[in-house]
Design a protein around this motif. Sequence first.
Motif, PDB file in Angstrom:
ATOM      1  N   ALA A   1       0.834  -1.208   0.000  1.00  0.00           N
ATOM      2  CA  ALA A   1       0.000   0.000   0.000  1.00  0.00           C
ATOM      3  C   ALA A   1       0.871   1.261   0.000  1.00  0.00           C
ATOM      4  O   ALA A   1       0.559   2.249  -0.685  1.00  0.00           O
ATOM      5  N   GLN A   2       1.980   1.227   0.762  1.00  0.00           N
ATOM      6  CA  GLN A   2       2.890   2.373   0.782  1.00  0.00           C
ATOM      7  C   GLN A   2       3.541   2.571  -0.593  1.00  0.00           C
ATOM      8  O   GLN A   2       3.678   3.703  -1.077  1.00  0.00           O
ATOM      9  N   LEU A   3       3.922   1.461  -1.217  1.00  0.00           N
ATOM     10  CA  LEU A   3       4.508   1.553  -2.558  1.00  0.00           C
ATOM     11  C   LEU A   3       3.496   2.102  -3.560  1.00  0.00           C
ATOM     12  O   LEU A   3       3.841   2.902  -4.438  1.00  0.00           O
ATOM     13  N   ALA A   4       2.237   1.667  -3.433  1.00  0.00           N
ATOM     14  CA  ALA A   4       1.184   2.157  -4.337  1.00  0.00           C
ATOM     15  C   ALA A   4       1.001   3.662  -4.161  1.00  0.00           C
ATOM     16  O   ALA A   4       0.812   4.392  -5.140  1.00  0.00           O
ATOM     17  N   ALA A   5       1.066   4.131  -2.924  1.00  0.00           N
ATOM     18  CA  ALA A   5       0.934   5.570  -2.672  1.00  0.00           C
ATOM     19  C   ALA A   5       2.090   6.324  -3.323  1.00  0.00           C
ATOM     20  O   ALA A   5       1.891   7.408  -3.905  1.00  0.00           O
ATOM     21  N   LEU A   6       3.292   5.767  -3.233  1.00  0.00           N
ATOM     22  CA  LEU A   6       4.453   6.402  -3.872  1.00  0.00           C
ATOM     23  C   LEU A   6       4.290   6.410  -5.400  1.00  0.00           C
ATOM     24  O   LEU A   6       4.656   7.378  -6.068  1.00  0.00           O
ATOM     25  N   ARG A   7       3.736   5.334  -5.925  1.00  0.00           N
ATOM     26  CA  ARG A   7       3.494   5.275  -7.379  1.00  0.00           C
ATOM     27  C   ARG A   7       2.464   6.323  -7.779  1.00  0.00           C
ATOM     28  O   ARG A   7       2.634   7.050  -8.761  1.00  0.00           O
ATOM     29  N   ASP A   8       1.392   6.436  -6.983  1.00  0.00           N
ATOM     30  CA  ASP A   8       0.326   7.397  -7.275  1.00  0.00           C
ATOM     31  C   ASP A   8       0.825   8.841  -7.184  1.00  0.00           C
ATOM     32  O   ASP A   8       0.313   9.727  -7.865  1.00  0.00           O
ATOM     33  N   GLN A   9       1.841   9.078  -6.347  1.00  0.00           N
ATOM     34  CA  GLN A   9       2.420  10.417  -6.217  1.00  0.00           C
ATOM     35  C   GLN A   9       3.448  10.705  -7.310  1.00  0.00           C
ATOM     36  O   GLN A   9       3.963  11.801  -7.405  1.00  0.00           O
ATOM     37  N   GLY A  10       3.756   9.692  -8.094  1.00  0.00           N
ATOM     38  CA  GLY A  10       4.718   9.865  -9.170  1.00  0.00           C
ATOM     39  C   GLY A  10       6.157   9.660  -8.758  1.00  0.00           C
ATOM     40  O   GLY A  10       7.079   9.928  -9.523  1.00  0.00           O
ATOM     41  N   ILE A  11       6.373   9.185  -7.541  1.00  0.00           N
ATOM     42  CA  ILE A  11       7.731   8.956  -7.057  1.00  0.00           C
ATOM     43  C   ILE A  11       8.296   7.664  -7.644  1.00  0.00           C
ATOM     44  O   ILE A  11       9.480   7.588  -7.962  1.00  0.00           O
ATOM     45  N   LEU A  12       7.437   6.654  -7.781  1.00  0.00           N
ATOM     46  CA  LEU A  12       7.835   5.385  -8.408  1.00  0.00           C
ATOM     47  C   LEU A  12       7.145   5.256  -9.764  1.00  0.00           C
ATOM     48  O   LEU A  12       5.989   5.667  -9.922  1.00  0.00           O
ATOM     49  N   THR A  13       7.840   4.631 -10.684  1.00  0.00           N
ATOM     50  CA  THR A  13       7.206   4.330 -11.974  1.00  0.00           C
ATOM     51  C   THR A  13       6.389   3.049 -11.807  1.00  0.00           C
ATOM     52  O   THR A  13       6.546   2.316 -10.817  1.00  0.00           O
ATOM     53  N   ASP A  14       5.524   2.759 -12.795  1.00  0.00           N
ATOM     54  CA  ASP A  14       4.736   1.527 -12.751  1.00  0.00           C
ATOM     55  C   ASP A  14       5.645   0.299 -12.737  1.00  0.00           C
ATOM     56  O   ASP A  14       5.359  -0.680 -12.046  1.00  0.00           O
ATOM     57  N   GLU A  15       6.749   0.368 -13.479  1.00  0.00           N
ATOM     58  CA  GLU A  15       7.673  -0.764 -13.539  1.00  0.00           C
ATOM     59  C   GLU A  15       8.375  -0.978 -12.180  1.00  0.00           C
ATOM     60  O   GLU A  15       8.537  -2.108 -11.722  1.00  0.00           O
ATOM     61  N   GLU A  16       8.802   0.130 -11.518  1.00  0.00           N
ATOM     62  CA  GLU A  16       9.444   0.013 -10.211  1.00  0.00           C
ATOM     63  C   GLU A  16       8.458  -0.541  -9.183  1.00  0.00           C
ATOM     64  O   GLU A  16       8.812  -1.403  -8.376  1.00  0.00           O
ATOM     65  N   PHE A  17       7.218  -0.060  -9.251  1.00  0.00           N
ATOM     66  CA  PHE A  17       6.193  -0.549  -8.331  1.00  0.00           C
ATOM     67  C   PHE A  17       5.983  -2.049  -8.529  1.00  0.00           C
ATOM     68  O   PHE A  17       5.956  -2.820  -7.567  1.00  0.00           O
ATOM     69  N   ALA A  18       5.848  -2.490  -9.789  1.00  0.00           N
ATOM     70  CA  ALA A  18       5.608  -3.903 -10.079  1.00  0.00           C
ATOM     71  C   ALA A  18       6.778  -4.764  -9.605  1.00  0.00           C
ATOM     72  O   ALA A  18       6.582  -5.856  -9.048  1.00  0.00           O
ATOM     73  N   ALA A  19       7.996  -4.298  -9.812  1.00  0.00           N
ATOM     74  CA  ALA A  19       9.174  -5.068  -9.403  1.00  0.00           C
ATOM     75  C   ALA A  19       9.237  -5.209  -7.886  1.00  0.00           C
ATOM     76  O   ALA A  19       9.486  -6.295  -7.350  1.00  0.00           O
ATOM     77  N   LYS A  20       9.008  -4.106  -7.143  1.00  0.00           N
ATOM     78  CA  LYS A  20       9.062  -4.152  -5.682  1.00  0.00           C
ATOM     79  C   LYS A  20       7.907  -4.977  -5.121  1.00  0.00           C
ATOM     80  O   LYS A  20       8.081  -5.738  -4.174  1.00  0.00           O
ATOM     81  N   LYS A  21       6.733  -4.872  -5.723  1.00  0.00           N
ATOM     82  CA  LYS A  21       5.568  -5.644  -5.300  1.00  0.00           C
ATOM     83  C   LYS A  21       5.855  -7.123  -5.504  1.00  0.00           C
ATOM     84  O   LYS A  21       5.589  -7.954  -4.612  1.00  0.00           O
ATOM     85  N   SER A  22       6.412  -7.482  -6.638  1.00  0.00           N
ATOM     86  CA  SER A  22       6.760  -8.868  -6.932  1.00  0.00           C
ATOM     87  C   SER A  22       7.784  -9.402  -5.927  1.00  0.00           C
ATOM     88  O   SER A  22       7.679 -10.526  -5.441  1.00  0.00           O
TER      89      SER A  22
END
Length: 153
Positions: free
Chosen positions: A126-147
Motif C-alpha cells: 500500500a505504501q509503494l502504491a501511494a508512492l506510485r500514485d504520487q509519481g515517485i515510483l514508476t509503474d515498472e518500479e512498483f511492479a518489481a518491488k511488489k513482486s
Amino acid sequence: MEVRGYNGQVEFDGNSLTITRKGLGRITVGKGQIRIPISSVTAVRWKPAGPLVNGYIHFTMMGSNDRRSTFSNQTKNVGHDENSVIFLRSQMPDFEKLRTAVEASITQNAQPQARPHAPSIPEQIAQLAALRDQGILTDEEFAAKKSSLLSQI
C-alpha cells in the motif's frame, strides 16, 4: 537530588551518580569525585543506620568485584570503598529517597525497549502504491518491488 553523608555526598540527576569527597570524607577514600552512569549500576546495597551504628549506601556496578564484609566490620570496610557513602541516622531519610530514585532508574533501564512495528507485506505494498500514485515510483518500479515482496510470502 543531592544528599550529604558522613564521608561524602551523592548527587543523582537521573542519568548518573556523582560521589564527592571533601573534608574528613577524603581521609579513607581520597579527595575528589567519581561519576557513575546509571546504566552501569546493577544494584544498591543498603544498611540502615541504627541507634549505635551508622548506615551506608553502596552502588554495585557491572564487572565490579564486590565482596562481603566480615561480621561487625561492614560499615568500617565500606568506608574505604569509593562507590559507598556512610550516613548518620539523622541523614537516613534523605538517603532512603536517593535509594528509591536510583532503584527506580535501574528498573526503568532494565525494561526492554519497545521495537517499532514493522509494516506487514500488504502495508508495504500500500505504501509503494501511494508512492506510485504520487509519481515517485514508476509503474515498472512498483511492479518489481511488489513482486519482490510477494515472493517473501
